[in-house]
Write a protein that holds these residues in place. Sequence first.
Motif, PDB file in Angstrom:
ATOM      1  N   PRO A 155      47.735  49.013  48.846  1.00  0.00           N
ATOM      2  CA  PRO A 155      46.752  49.945  47.979  1.00  0.00           C
ATOM      3  C   PRO A 155      47.457  51.164  46.942  1.00  0.00           C
ATOM      4  O   PRO A 155      48.396  51.315  47.361  1.00  0.00           O
ATOM      5  N   SER A 156      46.833  51.183  46.002  1.00  0.00           N
ATOM      6  CA  SER A 156      47.180  52.233  44.940  1.00  0.00           C
ATOM      7  C   SER A 156      46.034  53.078  44.692  1.00  0.00           C
ATOM      8  O   SER A 156      45.038  52.581  45.154  1.00  0.00           O
ATOM      9  N   LEU A 157      46.208  53.660  43.555  1.00  0.00           N
ATOM     10  CA  LEU A 157      45.149  54.571  43.050  1.00  0.00           C
ATOM     11  C   LEU A 157      43.886  53.800  42.571  1.00  0.00           C
ATOM     12  O   LEU A 157      42.846  54.152  42.478  1.00  0.00           O
ATOM     13  N   SER A 158      44.370  52.522  42.010  1.00  0.00           N
ATOM     14  CA  SER A 158      43.341  51.907  41.396  1.00  0.00           C
ATOM     15  C   SER A 158      42.857  50.565  41.881  1.00  0.00           C
ATOM     16  O   SER A 158      41.839  50.123  41.411  1.00  0.00           O
ATOM     17  N   THR A 159      43.601  50.248  42.886  1.00  0.00           N
ATOM     18  CA  THR A 159      43.340  48.891  43.700  1.00  0.00           C
ATOM     19  C   THR A 159      43.208  49.129  45.183  1.00  0.00           C
ATOM     20  O   THR A 159      43.804  50.050  45.701  1.00  0.00           O
ATOM     21  N   HIS A 160      42.107  48.298  45.813  1.00  0.00           N
ATOM     22  CA  HIS A 160      42.166  48.181  47.324  1.00  0.00           C
ATOM     23  C   HIS A 160      43.473  47.494  47.908  1.00  0.00           C
ATOM     24  O   HIS A 160      44.071  46.525  47.076  1.00  0.00           O
ATOM     25  N   ALA A 161      43.665  47.558  49.166  1.00  0.00           N
ATOM     26  CA  ALA A 161      44.643  46.777  49.953  1.00  0.00           C
ATOM     27  C   ALA A 161      43.803  45.596  50.227  1.00  0.00           C
ATOM     28  O   ALA A 161      42.650  45.433  50.261  1.00  0.00           O
ATOM     29  N   TYR A 162      44.699  44.571  50.164  1.00  0.00           N
ATOM     30  CA  TYR A 162      44.137  43.427  50.981  1.00  0.00           C
ATOM     31  C   TYR A 162      45.087  42.473  51.698  1.00  0.00           C
ATOM     32  O   TYR A 162      46.175  42.712  51.602  1.00  0.00           O
ATOM     33  N   LEU A 163      44.430  41.494  52.569  1.00  0.00           N
ATOM     34  CA  LEU A 163      45.299  40.582  53.110  1.00  0.00           C
ATOM     35  C   LEU A 163      44.860  39.163  52.931  1.00  0.00           C
ATOM     36  O   LEU A 163      43.502  38.966  53.120  1.00  0.00           O
ATOM     37  N   TRP A 164      45.602  38.380  52.498  1.00  0.00           N
ATOM     38  CA  TRP A 164      45.071  36.935  52.080  1.00  0.00           C
ATOM     39  C   TRP A 164      45.647  35.791  52.801  1.00  0.00           C
ATOM     40  O   TRP A 164      46.841  35.925  52.804  1.00  0.00           O
ATOM     41  N   PHE A 165      44.862  35.009  53.502  1.00  0.00           N
ATOM     42  CA  PHE A 165      45.261  33.897  54.100  1.00  0.00           C
ATOM     43  C   PHE A 165      45.072  32.894  53.224  1.00  0.00           C
ATOM     44  O   PHE A 165      44.387  32.051  52.941  1.00  0.00           O
ATOM     45  N   VAL A 166      46.372  32.359  52.479  1.00  0.00           N
ATOM     46  CA  VAL A 166      46.275  31.086  51.471  1.00  0.00           C
ATOM     47  C   VAL A 166      46.367  29.889  52.257  1.00  0.00           C
ATOM     48  O   VAL A 166      47.220  29.695  52.983  1.00  0.00           O
ATOM     49  N   VAL A 167      45.272  29.139  51.508  1.00  0.00           N
ATOM     50  CA  VAL A 167      45.050  28.000  52.158  1.00  0.00           C
ATOM     51  C   VAL A 167      45.489  26.577  50.953  1.00  0.00           C
ATOM     52  O   VAL A 167      45.389  27.086  49.904  1.00  0.00           O
ATOM     53  N   PRO A 168      45.849  25.561  51.167  1.00  0.00           N
ATOM     54  CA  PRO A 168      46.244  24.655  50.142  1.00  0.00           C
ATOM     55  C   PRO A 168      45.195  24.256  49.194  1.00  0.00           C
ATOM     56  O   PRO A 168      45.305  23.997  48.049  1.00  0.00           O
ATOM     57  N   GLY A 169      43.681  24.346  49.370  1.00  0.00           N
ATOM     58  CA  GLY A 169      42.655  24.179  48.583  1.00  0.00           C
ATOM     59  C   GLY A 169      42.940  25.235  47.516  1.00  0.00           C
ATOM     60  O   GLY A 169      42.036  25.092  46.440  1.00  0.00           O
ATOM     61  N   GLU A 170      43.313  26.321  47.561  1.00  0.00           N
ATOM     62  CA  GLU A 170      43.405  27.394  46.157  1.00  0.00           C
ATOM     63  C   GLU A 170      44.492  27.220  45.580  1.00  0.00           C
ATOM     64  O   GLU A 170      45.466  27.872  45.406  1.00  0.00           O
ATOM     65  N   LEU A 171      44.273  26.080  44.726  1.00  0.00           N
ATOM     66  CA  LEU A 171      45.561  25.883  43.960  1.00  0.00           C
ATOM     67  C   LEU A 171      45.637  26.658  42.809  1.00  0.00           C
ATOM     68  O   LEU A 171      46.655  26.878  42.206  1.00  0.00           O
ATOM     69  N   HIS A 172      44.600  27.339  42.305  1.00  0.00           N
ATOM     70  CA  HIS A 172      44.907  28.336  41.040  1.00  0.00           C
ATOM     71  C   HIS A 172      44.835  29.780  41.465  1.00  0.00           C
ATOM     72  O   HIS A 172      44.174  30.574  40.742  1.00  0.00           O
ATOM     73  N   GLY A 173      45.182  30.050  42.620  1.00  0.00           N
ATOM     74  CA  GLY A 173      45.105  31.421  42.943  1.00  0.00           C
ATOM     75  C   GLY A 173      43.962  31.812  43.828  1.00  0.00           C
ATOM     76  O   GLY A 173      43.036  31.055  44.098  1.00  0.00           O
ATOM     77  N   TYR A 174      43.641  33.102  43.645  1.00  0.00           N
ATOM     78  CA  TYR A 174      42.333  33.737  44.192  1.00  0.00           C
ATOM     79  C   TYR A 174      41.251  33.179  43.802  1.00  0.00           C
ATOM     80  O   TYR A 174      40.844  33.281  42.615  1.00  0.00           O
TER      81      TYR A 174
END
Length: 186
Positions: free
Chosen positions: A137-156
């Motif tokens: 987290p920062s002053l301008s962004t939320h914190a996150y947890l991302w479970f990346v799978v192979p189908g997400e080829l181009h990022g989020y």
Amino acid sequence: MGFSYRKSLKAGPIRVTASKSGISYSAGVKGARVTKRADGRVQTTVSAPGTGMRYTTSSGRPAGRQAGRTAVRQAPPNGGPYTVLGEHYAWAGEPARFKGFAFRRVTLYPDRVEIRRLVARTVIPARDIVEVRAGAPSLSTHAYLWFVVPGELHGYTSGRHVIMFNALRPGHRRTWRRLVEALGQR
């Protein structure tokens, strides 16, 4: 037995299908059809009507986990820096639940991760998780947890595999920190 959903709409030679795994598109005539599947693959089917014979090819998705591992190193959801907690998901403890932002909750199991929303649930098998990323987290962004799978080829691409934590709420920041520490202590 889990929840499933499927709805198809057809307009001439084009069919759009919405299901639990996503939206797919299909176009063609009797004997030949091209389908863009929800998992990103393109499937081509050619058949001889009335004979029961058909030929199907599929392309567009990386073969196996190794190909997906090199393709997912793209920008995180909030555009900020992130930490890779692990190339493989690993959780050996009892099921653990963590509350996130906007009625979301993540539960860690040794064989899967479940992300619940207000009305929907995403189950990600541990064998499908290529990488676990954490954005602080920062002053301008939320914190996150991302479970990346192979189908997400181009990022989020969607929030299905991400759980967000409100950066302005101290309770959310503490929960995010506990979750990151728990996953980092394999």
